[in-house]
Every structure is written in C-alpha cells, then in structure tokens.
Design a protein around this motif. Structure first.
Motif, mmCIF file in Angstrom:
data_model
loop_
_atom_site.group_PDB
_atom_site.id
_atom_site.type_symbol
_atom_site.label_atom_id
_atom_site.label_comp_id
_atom_site.label_asym_id
_atom_site.label_seq_id
_atom_site.Cartn_x
_atom_site.Cartn_y
_atom_site.Cartn_z
ATOM 1 N N ALA A 62 0.865 -1.184 0.000
ATOM 2 C CA ALA A 62 0.000 0.000 0.000
ATOM 3 C C ALA A 62 0.894 1.224 0.000
ATOM 4 O O ALA A 62 1.575 1.500 0.993
ATOM 5 C CB ALA A 62 -0.913 -0.003 1.219
ATOM 6 N N VAL A 63 0.947 1.940 -1.111
ATOM 7 C CA VAL A 63 1.736 3.168 -1.202
ATOM 8 C C VAL A 63 0.793 4.318 -0.869
ATOM 9 O O VAL A 63 0.038 4.807 -1.716
ATOM 10 C CB VAL A 63 2.357 3.331 -2.605
ATOM 11 C CG1 VAL A 63 3.121 4.648 -2.699
ATOM 12 C CG2 VAL A 63 3.280 2.154 -2.908
ATOM 13 N N VAL A 64 0.811 4.741 0.396
ATOM 14 C CA VAL A 64 -0.154 5.732 0.883
ATOM 15 C C VAL A 64 0.455 6.563 2.007
ATOM 16 O O VAL A 64 1.362 6.121 2.706
ATOM 17 C CB VAL A 64 -1.435 5.060 1.452
ATOM 18 C CG1 VAL A 64 -2.263 4.443 0.365
ATOM 19 C CG2 VAL A 64 -1.081 4.036 2.520
ATOM 20 N N ARG A 65 -0.071 7.768 2.164
ATOM 21 C CA ARG A 65 0.177 8.540 3.378
ATOM 22 C C ARG A 65 -0.696 7.945 4.483
ATOM 23 O O ARG A 65 -1.848 7.572 4.232
ATOM 24 C CB ARG A 65 -0.191 10.002 3.161
ATOM 25 C CG ARG A 65 0.697 10.727 2.161
ATOM 26 C CD ARG A 65 0.216 12.140 1.880
ATOM 27 N NE ARG A 65 -1.030 12.144 1.122
ATOM 28 C CZ ARG A 65 -2.166 12.690 1.528
ATOM 29 N NH1 ARG A 65 -2.240 13.258 2.721
ATOM 30 N NH2 ARG A 65 -3.240 12.659 0.755
ATOM 31 N N VAL A 66 -0.188 7.878 5.678
ATOM 32 C CA VAL A 66 -0.977 7.329 6.789
ATOM 33 C C VAL A 66 -1.830 8.465 7.349
ATOM 34 O O VAL A 66 -1.477 9.170 8.296
ATOM 35 C CB VAL A 66 -0.062 6.717 7.867
ATOM 36 C CG1 VAL A 66 -0.890 6.132 9.005
ATOM 37 C CG2 VAL A 66 0.809 5.623 7.252
#
Length: 486
Positions: free
Chosen positions: A290-294
């Motif tokens: 998952a390439v995401v900002r938390v």
C-alpha cells in the motif's frame, strides 16, 4: 513565460499525489520560469519543504489561512466601506451576483486590517441583514462568530499580495481558485485550473462527516466553498480534469463545458521496469503493498482490519504500508495501536521510501481510500505489472476495469470501508497466481497505452502555448482599441 502555480495544502510541504503532480509539472519545463504560491495552515510550516525545489522555481510565496494576527488591536486609521463596497460584501454573504471585482479592489487597496473588518460595523451590519433574511431563528451571537470564522480565511486570501505572472495555474478551486481569479483581475494573465478531485464535492463530504461544525452551519460552510468554485470556473480560461466523470461533475457545479478538458495523470513507465524482485525474507510470503500517506482519508484503519481478517485465513500474507506517517501523527499512533490490539503480525510501516525498491517484491497492491482523484499509485502498480484492490472512489473503477479499452480487469473494485469485502478480494487474488499475473499484464497494457508521462507533458505544453497565444492576441487587440480611442 512566467507561470505561477497556486497550490493548497500540499506542495512542497506534503508528500502525496497532488504534490508529486506539481513537482513533475515544474520539472517537465525547465525552460519556463515558475513561481509557487502555496496555501498552508499556519506559520509553523514556513519553509519546511519535503521536496527539493527545481532550479526553475524563481520564487515561493506562502499564505497562512489560520494566521492569528488578525485579532490584535492596531493603532491605525479605521477604514469604512462605501456604499458600493458594502453592497459587494452583502452580495458575498447572500451568494447573489457577487461583485468580486469590488471586493478584490477593496481588500487589495484599502489597507484595512482584518481585525477592523471582522470586528467592525460594516461586517456586523452585513451579517445582521443576512441573519434576518435567512437565519433569524438562531442565536445571533453564535451566528456572528461562526460567520467570522468562515470569512476569516477568505479575507486573509483576499489581502494576499500576489506575484505577477503570464499564467496562473491553480491545483484546485477553493482558496487557490480565489487567488488565481484575483490575480487574473489585478495583473492580467490567463487562468488555468487543474482539479485532481472535485474540490467542492470533497469539502462537502468532509463537512457532512465533521464533528466540529453542526446543524445549519454545515450548509453555510458548504455554500461558501460553492461560491469560491463558481468564481473560479467563471474566471478560468481552461479547466482540466483527470477523467470523464470528474469533467461531468465540474459542469454540474457550473463550469462552462467549453472550458473543460481531460488530461489524465501520467507516469514514467520505464522507471518501473526491471525492478528488484523478491528477496530472501519474502520466501513463502504473499506481499501486499500500500503506497499511501498514513492519514484518515486513506482509511488505513479499514486496511488493517481487512488485512487482519484475510491473514486469519491465509497466514502467509504480509502487509507493507509505504508512505509518510508524520502528517497525522495521532492517527498514525491509532493505526499502530489497532495492529497491536488485533494481534496482527506481519504489518510493516516503512515510512517514506523509494517505492521502486518495493514494487517488484509485491504480489498485490491495496488502496482503501475514502476519497481519490486518479491515484498515481494505481498507475505505478500497473507499470510494475501488479494487480490492484481499490475502493470505488474517484477514477479507481475506470482504471481497474477500463473505460475506453478492452484490456480487461486489472484488479478488484470494492466498496468504501467494507472490511469483509476488501478481505475477500485480497484472498481471491492471494489464492490465484494466474489471475494476479493476468490482471497485472492488463494493467500494464492500460498504463502504456494512455497514461505515459510524455502524454501528460505534451498536453500541458500545448495548453500553456494556447493560453499564451490568446493572451498575446488580447494584448494586441487592446492596444489597437486604445490607439483607436486616442
């Protein structure tokens, strides 16, 4: 050519899709001079860039929407509105034939302090008229203070000293759109708006869910954002969207159809070829990336829960959450705690990393956002030949299932916040390697055919060229008209 990029809440302070888009745009045209006008919350963010500014960025200007200096007393001459200016203020509150040019001139030229404006008689009288016409059943004192909080950031924006440029390119409507519209009025130039999500709809969704504002005040805030988008669409020379449905929403919100264009995101496909494959530690694992900002909007909580349920069925699953965790520190801590409380193993928060070192190791990519435009992470996943499980937001469905091609499914679309459905989708792909490979290849063919970065570069190069040519033609015609009048 001098281009002023007007960004709100992103570049160059925060890593994310819009920031990446802006950085790529600026780097694409090294022969052009760029100015960055960036809108952030407060002065605590001043100069804290997470991107190295390209050499062709000549200046950067910051606007702080939550600036606190407005409330301080100032020993200065008080400024009162004349009748024309007061009627413009009242038209703004009422949302009826708003006289924006009068407001631009007043805030730019009068020198009034925001303390004098918001605490003074003109604003009080205008709010009173607005209150009597529409909201007389409410407590006036509460109503007055809420209106002050609503109009403070707008008035801060209207007092902003804006740099001169040939083109003002706004990354959204909202306050960025107001600044772009005012810049066009004050300095000339052309106005281009590029929406990644439809700003007004996104703010409406946020306000409906918000706990800090209640009742009718939600509607007043929503109407305020609609006023700003109407201004921006009206003054823009061109408005781009990422996909057809976004364009339809822009038109529904009042953007003239002839101004709209579709320019999809683009990525450097070659960057995601020949990536490092699985390593020794990956043996026996099915890696989910998952390439995401938390952050809450990415709904990492649902992601963790869905992964936890799927891992109970398939113990070989491993989740890699790749992206910065410091943007919403408290939310990140809640995510870590959820992993601990659920007793889930094999959840790795990498922080900000070079994703090209990880994509090749992944078997499935996952996106559980509650709001998106056209996610770059899906395009990157396709370039790396990885299938995607994503929520049905923004253009995710179109990317995964296809819109104008017959390449086939490149993943599975799931409902927002539906833990069980997301878990089932993960397991479906985890248990079928052939389907994963087929979907990954479908996604690769789709991104190669329509989402190359070179297509994106050519599109905006042509838009900039057209706008400059139109500007120059207008200047020639204006010069001829003035000569004729003389």
């Amino acid at each position: 050519m001098r281009i002023c990029i007007i960004a709100e809440g992103c570049y160059p302070y925060i890593v994310g899709g819009v920031s990446q888009w802006i950085h790529g745009l600026v780097c694409s045209y090294p022969e052009q001079e760029f100015v960055i006008l960036t809108i952030v919350a407060d002065r605590s963010m001043r100069g804290k860039y997470v991107y190295e500014l390209p050499e062709n960025v000549a200046e950067i200007h910051e606007l702080y929407l939550n600036d606190s200096d407005w409330g301080k007393k100032r020993a200065r001459r008080r400024v009162r509105m004349n009748k024309k200016e007061y009627q413009a203020l009242l038209s703004l509150l009422l949302g009826e034939q708003i006289k924006w040019e009068v407001l631009f001139d007043f805030f730019q030229k009068s020198g009034i302090s925001l303390n004098d404006m918001l605490m003074g008689p003109d604003f009080l009288h205008a709010v009173t008229e607005y209150y009597k016409l529409n909201y007389s059943q409410m407590v006036f004192a509460d109503f007055l203070w809420m209106l002050r909080s609503i109009y403070l950031p707008l008035f801060i924006a209207l007092k902003m000293e804006i740099p001169k440029a040939d083109i003002y390119h706004c990354a959204c409507t909202g306050y960025a759109g107001v600044l772009g519209s005012m810049a066009k009025y004050m300095h000339g130039g052309r106005l281009l708006v590029s929406e990644h999500g439809v700003y007004t709809r996104e703010r409406e969704e946020e306000l409906i869910k918000a706990k800090w504002v209640q009742g009718i005040y939600k509607n007043i805030w929503i109407e305020q954002f609609k006023k700003m988008s109407t201004l921006t669409y009206d003054r823009a020379d061109a408005v781009t969207g990422l996909y057809e449905h976004a364009r339809e929403l822009q038109i529904e919100l009042g953007c003239p159809p002839h101004k709209t264009l579709i320019v999809p995101n683009g990525i450097d496909v070659e960057k995601f070829q020949n990536l490092p494959g699985k390593q020794e530690e990956d043996k026996g694992c099915i890696n989910i990336g998952a390439v995401v900002r938390v952050t809450p909007i990415k709904d990492i909580m649902t992601m963790i829960q869905a992964f936890g349920f799927a891992k109970e069925v398939e113990p070989s699953l491993k989740l890699w959450i790749m992206g910065p965790c410091e943007e919403e520190d408290e939310y990140a801590k809640d995510c870590y705690e959820l992993v601990r409380v659920m007793g889930i193993s094999d959840v790795i928060f990498t922080g900000r990393v070079d994703v090209t070192e990880y994509y090749g190791r992944m078997d499935i990519m996952l996106l559980t956002s509650i709001s998106e435009g056209q996610p770059l992470t899906i395009l990157e996943s396709f370039a790396a030949r990885k299938p995607v499980v994503a929520t049905d937001v923004g253009n995710c469905r179109g990317l995964i299932l296809g819109e104008n091609d017959d390449y086939g499914e490149a993943g599975i679309v799931v409902r927002i916040m539906h833990v069980e459905e997301i878990a089932r989708a993960i397991l479906t792909l985890a248990h079928d390697e052939n389907t994963r490979l087929r979907m990954g290849e479908n996604g690769y063919q789709r991104v190669v055919s329509g989402y190359r970065f070179s297509y994106f570069q050519d599109a905006y190069r042509n838009i900039y060229k057209r706008l400059i040519e139109e500007k120059e033609q207008d200047e020639v015609e204006d010069g001829g008209m003035k000569a004729w009048q003389a």
